[in-house]
Scaffold this motif. Structure first.
Motif, PDB file in Angstrom:
ATOM      1  N   ASN A 177       0.827  -1.216   0.000  1.00 47.31           N
ATOM      2  CA  ASN A 177       0.000   0.000   0.000  1.00 47.31           C
ATOM      3  C   ASN A 177       0.855   1.257   0.000  1.00 47.31           C
ATOM      4  N   SER A 178       2.096   1.111  -0.456  1.00 44.88           N
ATOM      5  CA  SER A 178       2.988   2.264  -0.585  1.00 44.88           C
ATOM      6  C   SER A 178       3.088   2.637  -2.063  1.00 44.88           C
ATOM      7  N   THR A 179       4.005   3.537  -2.380  1.00 45.84           N
ATOM      8  CA  THR A 179       4.167   3.977  -3.770  1.00 45.84           C
ATOM      9  C   THR A 179       5.321   3.244  -4.463  1.00 45.84           C
ATOM     10  N   ILE A 180       5.777   2.115  -3.873  1.00 48.72           N
ATOM     11  CA  ILE A 180       6.783   1.312  -4.565  1.00 48.72           C
ATOM     12  C   ILE A 180       6.179   0.814  -5.868  1.00 48.72           C
ATOM     13  N   CYS A 181       6.889   0.991  -6.966  1.00 45.11           N
ATOM     14  CA  CYS A 181       6.298   0.663  -8.268  1.00 45.11           C
ATOM     15  C   CYS A 181       6.104  -0.852  -8.407  1.00 45.11           C
ATOM     16  N   ASP A 182       5.094  -1.223  -9.195  1.00 45.78           N
ATOM     17  CA  ASP A 182       4.727  -2.625  -9.362  1.00 45.78           C
ATOM     18  C   ASP A 182       5.876  -3.453  -9.935  1.00 45.78           C
ATOM     19  N   GLN A 197      -0.641  -6.424  -8.540  1.00 46.38           N
ATOM     20  CA  GLN A 197      -1.823  -5.572  -8.583  1.00 46.38           C
ATOM     21  C   GLN A 197      -3.025  -6.247  -7.917  1.00 46.38           C
ATOM     22  N   LYS A 200      -2.501  -5.866  -4.172  1.00 44.83           N
ATOM     23  CA  LYS A 200      -2.811  -4.487  -3.780  1.00 44.83           C
ATOM     24  C   LYS A 200      -4.314  -4.250  -3.721  1.00 44.83           C
TER      25      LYS A 200
END
Length: 206
Positions: A177-182, A197, A200
């Protein structure tokens, strides 16, 4: 040359000691930290937390619930290096893997049973089945969990922390739930972006 080496060694040791002494709550130079003047006359009420009264006689929750008495909820704990939490586990519920970066945790099972565990820095898992009356310690900063595996009975526990603000870092939330890219997550977990995804999406729905 020797004097330069000794100076370097002294500075290195000093930094190490300073880092160790500031790893937990700092010591205070007074009996306690008083509230702002706007609080009014200082009395016993400042040192009393009544937030747990809501649990008395209340129906047991249907999902896992934590009720905290930490510095944010109980300002008198500031400088006292201690805090508290009540953990309520309906049947078959889990407190997901998480860490407390600023404190160890001492968990006391008041009702029911809990499967607990933590992972040390060598990646070794320590687990235990706790019964009513048992106490378990989770070392400071290590990933740990609690699980009520009983399909019918709830469990109740109290946790004490060696910090007024132990902090909680949820492993699932911090990762997914952070902004670390997929792409980074997919490569790290050796899976594909679609799976990341989906995880998430599942966490977002809770």
């Amino acid at each position: 040359m020797a004097s330069k080496f000794q100076l370097f060694l002294f500075l290195s040791l000093s930094c190490a000691i300073l880092q160790k002494t500031t790893a937990g709550d700092p010591d205070i130079l007074t009996d306690f930290i008083p509230p702002p003047i706007s609080f009014g006359p200082l009395g016993g009420s400042y040192f009393t937390f009544t937030g747990m009264r809501t649990l008395v006689g209340a129906p047991f929750p249907t999902t896992f619930k934590v009720t905290k008495a930490a510095m944010a909820e109980f300002p008198a704990l500031n400088g006292q290096s201690v805090s508290y939490a009540v953990l309520q586990f309906p049947s078959n519920t889990v407190n997901p893997p998480h860490t407390h970066p600023r404190a160890s945790e001492l968990l006391f099972v008041l009702m029911g049973s809990l499967d607990v565990g933590f992972v040390d820095t060598t990646n070794k898992l320590f687990t235990q089945k706790l019964q009513q009356g048992d106490i378990f310690v989770f070392p400071k900063g290590l990933v740990h969990f609690q699980f009520n595996s009983d399909a019918k009975s709830p469990a109740l526990a109290v946790s004490a922390f060696g910090s007024a603000n132990a902090g909680t870092v949820s492993v699932p939330n911090s990762v997914f739930n952070s902004t670390i890219c997929d792409e980074v997550l997919a490569k790290s977990f050796k899976t594909d972006i679609a799976t990341i995804q989906k995880i998430k999406l599942g966490l977002a729905g809770k």
